[in-house]
Scaffold this active site. Structure first.
Site, PDB file in Angstrom:
ATOM      1  N   TRP A 140       0.832  -1.196   0.000  1.00  0.00           N
ATOM      2  CA  TRP A 140       0.000   0.000   0.000  1.00  0.00           C
ATOM      3  C   TRP A 140       0.867   1.247   0.000  1.00  0.00           C
ATOM      4  CZ3 TRP A 140      -4.578  -1.902  -1.007  1.00  0.00           C
ATOM      5  CH2 TRP A 140      -5.031  -3.060  -0.392  1.00  0.00           C
TER       6      TRP A 140
ATOM      7  N   HIS B 296      -1.423   2.451   4.416  1.00  0.00           N
ATOM      8  CA  HIS B 296      -0.711   2.126   5.660  1.00  0.00           C
ATOM      9  C   HIS B 296      -1.190   2.977   6.835  1.00  0.00           C
ATOM     10  CE1 HIS B 296       2.070  -0.922   4.348  1.00  0.00           C
ATOM     11  NE2 HIS B 296       2.316  -0.232   3.250  1.00  0.00           N
TER      12      HIS B 296
ATOM     13  N   ASP C 186       8.912   1.836   4.294  1.00  0.00           N
ATOM     14  CA  ASP C 186       9.067   2.092   2.854  1.00  0.00           C
ATOM     15  C   ASP C 186      10.170   3.107   2.574  1.00  0.00           C
ATOM     16  OD1 ASP C 186       7.332   0.317   1.607  1.00  0.00           O
ATOM     17  OD2 ASP C 186       5.593   1.613   1.943  1.00  0.00           O
TER      18      ASP C 186
ATOM     19  N   ARG D 238      13.674   1.003   3.417  1.00  0.00           N
ATOM     20  CA  ARG D 238      14.165  -0.033   2.501  1.00  0.00           C
ATOM     21  C   ARG D 238      14.942   0.548   1.318  1.00  0.00           C
ATOM     22  NH1 ARG D 238      10.190  -1.411  -1.951  1.00  0.00           N
ATOM     23  NH2 ARG D 238       8.605   0.192  -1.706  1.00  0.00           N
TER      24      ARG D 238
ATOM     25  N   HIS E 201       8.685  -6.998   2.381  1.00  0.00           N
ATOM     26  CA  HIS E 201       7.403  -6.340   2.120  1.00  0.00           C
ATOM     27  C   HIS E 201       6.414  -7.223   1.365  1.00  0.00           C
ATOM     28  CE1 HIS E 201       8.604  -2.117   3.291  1.00  0.00           C
ATOM     29  NE2 HIS E 201       9.764  -2.751   3.298  1.00  0.00           N
TER      30      HIS E 201
ATOM     31  N   HIS F 126       3.811  -1.994   9.631  1.00  0.00           N
ATOM     32  CA  HIS F 126       3.842  -1.877   8.169  1.00  0.00           C
ATOM     33  C   HIS F 126       3.542  -3.210   7.467  1.00  0.00           C
ATOM     34  CE1 HIS F 126       5.132   0.117   4.429  1.00  0.00           C
ATOM     35  NE2 HIS F 126       5.553  -1.093   4.099  1.00  0.00           N
TER      36      HIS F 126
ATOM     37  N   ASP G  60       0.995  -4.556   4.503  1.00  0.00           N
ATOM     38  CA  ASP G  60       1.398  -5.033   3.168  1.00  0.00           C
ATOM     39  C   ASP G  60       0.877  -6.428   2.835  1.00  0.00           C
ATOM     40  OD1 ASP G  60       2.676  -2.888   1.993  1.00  0.00           O
ATOM     41  OD2 ASP G  60       4.700  -3.491   2.605  1.00  0.00           O
TER      42      ASP G  60
ATOM     43  N   HIS H  72       1.002  -8.090  -3.121  1.00  0.00           N
ATOM     44  CA  HIS H  72       2.181  -8.367  -2.280  1.00  0.00           C
ATOM     45  C   HIS H  72       2.270  -9.854  -1.937  1.00  0.00           C
ATOM     46  CE1 HIS H  72       3.937  -4.338  -1.030  1.00  0.00           C
ATOM     47  NE2 HIS H  72       2.995  -4.050  -1.918  1.00  0.00           N
TER      48      HIS H  72
ATOM     49  N   HIS I  87       0.552  -2.905 -10.082  1.00  0.00           N
ATOM     50  CA  HIS I  87       0.872  -2.903  -8.647  1.00  0.00           C
ATOM     51  C   HIS I  87       0.595  -1.525  -8.043  1.00  0.00           C
ATOM     52  CE1 HIS I  87       2.993  -4.580  -5.097  1.00  0.00           C
ATOM     53  NE2 HIS I  87       3.092  -3.294  -4.830  1.00  0.00           N
TER      54      HIS I  87
ATOM     55  N   ASP J  63      -1.723  -0.270  -4.850  1.00  0.00           N
ATOM     56  CA  ASP J  63      -1.087   0.372  -3.690  1.00  0.00           C
ATOM     57  C   ASP J  63      -1.676   1.758  -3.434  1.00  0.00           C
ATOM     58  OD1 ASP J  63       0.771  -1.504  -2.805  1.00  0.00           O
ATOM     59  OD2 ASP J  63       2.498  -0.550  -3.778  1.00  0.00           O
TER      60      ASP J  63
HETATM   61  N1  DCM Z   1       6.855  -5.598  -4.637  1.00  0.00           N
HETATM   62  C1  DCM Z   1       6.106  -6.763  -4.515  1.00  0.00           C
HETATM   63  N2  DCM Z   1       6.592  -7.929  -5.001  1.00  0.00           N
HETATM   64  C2  DCM Z   1       7.798  -7.971  -5.594  1.00  0.00           C
HETATM   65  C3  DCM Z   1       8.571  -6.817  -5.744  1.00  0.00           C
HETATM   66  C4  DCM Z   1       8.069  -5.615  -5.248  1.00  0.00           C
HETATM   67  O1  DCM Z   1       5.004  -6.735  -3.963  1.00  0.00           O
HETATM   68  N3  DCM Z   1       8.248  -9.147  -6.036  1.00  0.00           N
HETATM   69  C5  DCM Z   1       6.293  -4.327  -4.147  1.00  0.00           C
HETATM   70  C6  DCM Z   1       7.089  -3.524  -3.167  1.00  0.00           C
HETATM   71  C7  DCM Z   1       6.602  -2.113  -3.463  1.00  0.00           C
HETATM   72  C8  DCM Z   1       6.342  -2.122  -4.962  1.00  0.00           C
HETATM   73  O2  DCM Z   1       6.130  -3.509  -5.290  1.00  0.00           O
HETATM   74  O3  DCM Z   1       5.357  -1.865  -2.813  1.00  0.00           O
HETATM   75  C9  DCM Z   1       7.470  -1.545  -5.788  1.00  0.00           C
HETATM   76  O4  DCM Z   1       8.644  -2.222  -5.427  1.00  0.00           O
HETATM   77  P1  DCM Z   1      10.086  -1.694  -5.871  1.00  0.00           P
HETATM   78  O5  DCM Z   1      10.152  -0.286  -5.370  1.00  0.00           O
HETATM   79  O6  DCM Z   1      11.027  -2.638  -5.148  1.00  0.00           O
HETATM   80  O7  DCM Z   1      10.092  -1.835  -7.340  1.00  0.00           O
HETATM   81 ZN    ZN Z   2       5.810  -1.881   2.066  1.00  0.00          ZN
HETATM   82 ZN    ZN Z   3       3.223  -2.314  -2.981  1.00  0.00          ZN
END
Ligand code: DCM
Ligand code: ZN
Ligand code: ZN
Ligand code: DCM
Ligand code: DCM
Length: 268
Positions: free
Chosen positions: A1, A6, A45, A48, A60, A116, A120, A126, A149, A153
């Protein structure tokens, strides 16, 4: 999210924790304000993307190697990778937040992560590996080019509520809290805590991940990737998504409160 999701989860949890849990959490966070959990709900967030916090990026999500929309499902051994996932992270930080050998800062980080990650795990994408949790599926939303995605979110929750401020989150939380206490979610809500146990954080959170992942087949990708790739999703797709977003935010907040009540007092 995103921020709105969140913060709303955290405000719902604030509405359902006991007084003893509230004092415990406020002590760890060193904050007795009316947004003591909401104020730290998106810290993970930010963290990371820092060099020090890079290790926490896989925490996450859990990359379910299923086959939507034909078949959905999460398998802890198959899907929680070498470097960890949201389920192993909830287990780890649940033990660390009460670990007396750790510093105040480490326990505070553990609580911020729990706040958090229980949010998620309730975002269906996720709990999905396909196309990096939908990140590589290009879509358009209200004329803006983004990805699948990101609309789950952020874009769809923000369109539904009309903003993403702390005040927006607080008022969305107030609505969802009332529906849990006396409205359309009331009869389902006791079932939302079925199987919850501090003795088994992996089984407890796998139940949440499995329930959330099922929406990938039923709602998120019901027509497969081709039905959404390159499409404008602000119409019928958005209309079908909003009830799922609402119930998942409500469940996340209600379960976060119960989880913290268990940690702080031994009872939900
Ligand atoms: N994310 C996810 N699954 C993955 C990779 C990333 O759910 N395999 C999520 C984490 C963040 C968003 O996607 O909420 C974007 O991730 P990033 O900033 O790592 O690209
Ligand atoms: Zn997150
Ligand atoms: Zn996300
Ligand atoms: N933010 C968000 N949704 C948006 C815009 C921003 O959730 N549509 C979040 C991301 C940042 C914070 O709000 O954590 C501040 O964003 P900005 O730098 O865009 O003002
Ligand atoms: N860490 C964690 N979970 C663990 C062990 C460590 O989240 N089971 C985090 C806490 C620190 C970072 O990793 O922020 C580095 O910890 P250490 O130096 O103890 O390995």
């Amino acid at each position: 999210w995103g921020t709105l999701g969140h913060d709303t989860v955290a405000y719902i949890a604030q509405n359902f924790v006991t007084n003893a849990t509230e004092s415990w959490a406020q002590g760890i966070l060193a904050d007795t304000s009316s947004s003591y959990m909401a104020s730290v709900a998106t810290w993970a967030d930010t963290y990371r993307y820092t060099a020090a916090g890079k290790f926490s990026a896989p925490y996450h999500f859990i990359d379910a190697e299923d086959d939507p929309p034909k078949s959905c499902g999460v398998d802890y051994k198959r899907d929680c990778g070498e470097s960890g996932c949201v389920v192993s992270a909830i287990q780890n930080y649940t033990s660390r937040v009460v670990d007396k050998s750790l510093s105040t800062t480490e326990k505070q980080m553990a609580l911020k992560w729990i706040i958090h990650f229980i949010g998620d795990i309730h975002q269906p994408l996720h709990d999905e590996a396909l196309d990096v949790g939908g990140n590589t599926i290009s879509v358009t939303f209200d004329g803006t080019e983004t990805n699948l995605h990101h609309i789950w979110d952020t874009n769809m929750p923000e369109k539904f509520i009309g903003g993403y401020s702390l005040a927006d989150a607080s008022s969305w939380a107030k609505n969802l809290t009332a529906r849990i206490k006396t409205g359309d979610y009331k009869s389902d809500a006791s079932g939302w805590l079925h199987g919850i146990s501090l003795d088994d954080p992996v089984s407890s959170s796998m139940a949440w991940a499995t329930e959330s992942n099922a929406y990938v087949c039923s709602t998120v990708l019901t027509g497969g990737v081709d039905a959404v790739e390159g499409k404008e999703l602000d119409g019928g797709y958005y209309d079908a998504a909003t009830p799922v977003i609402e119930v998942q935010i409500a469940r996340a907040g209600y379960r976060l409160a119960a989880w913290l009540n268990l940690i702080a007092t031994g009872e939900t």
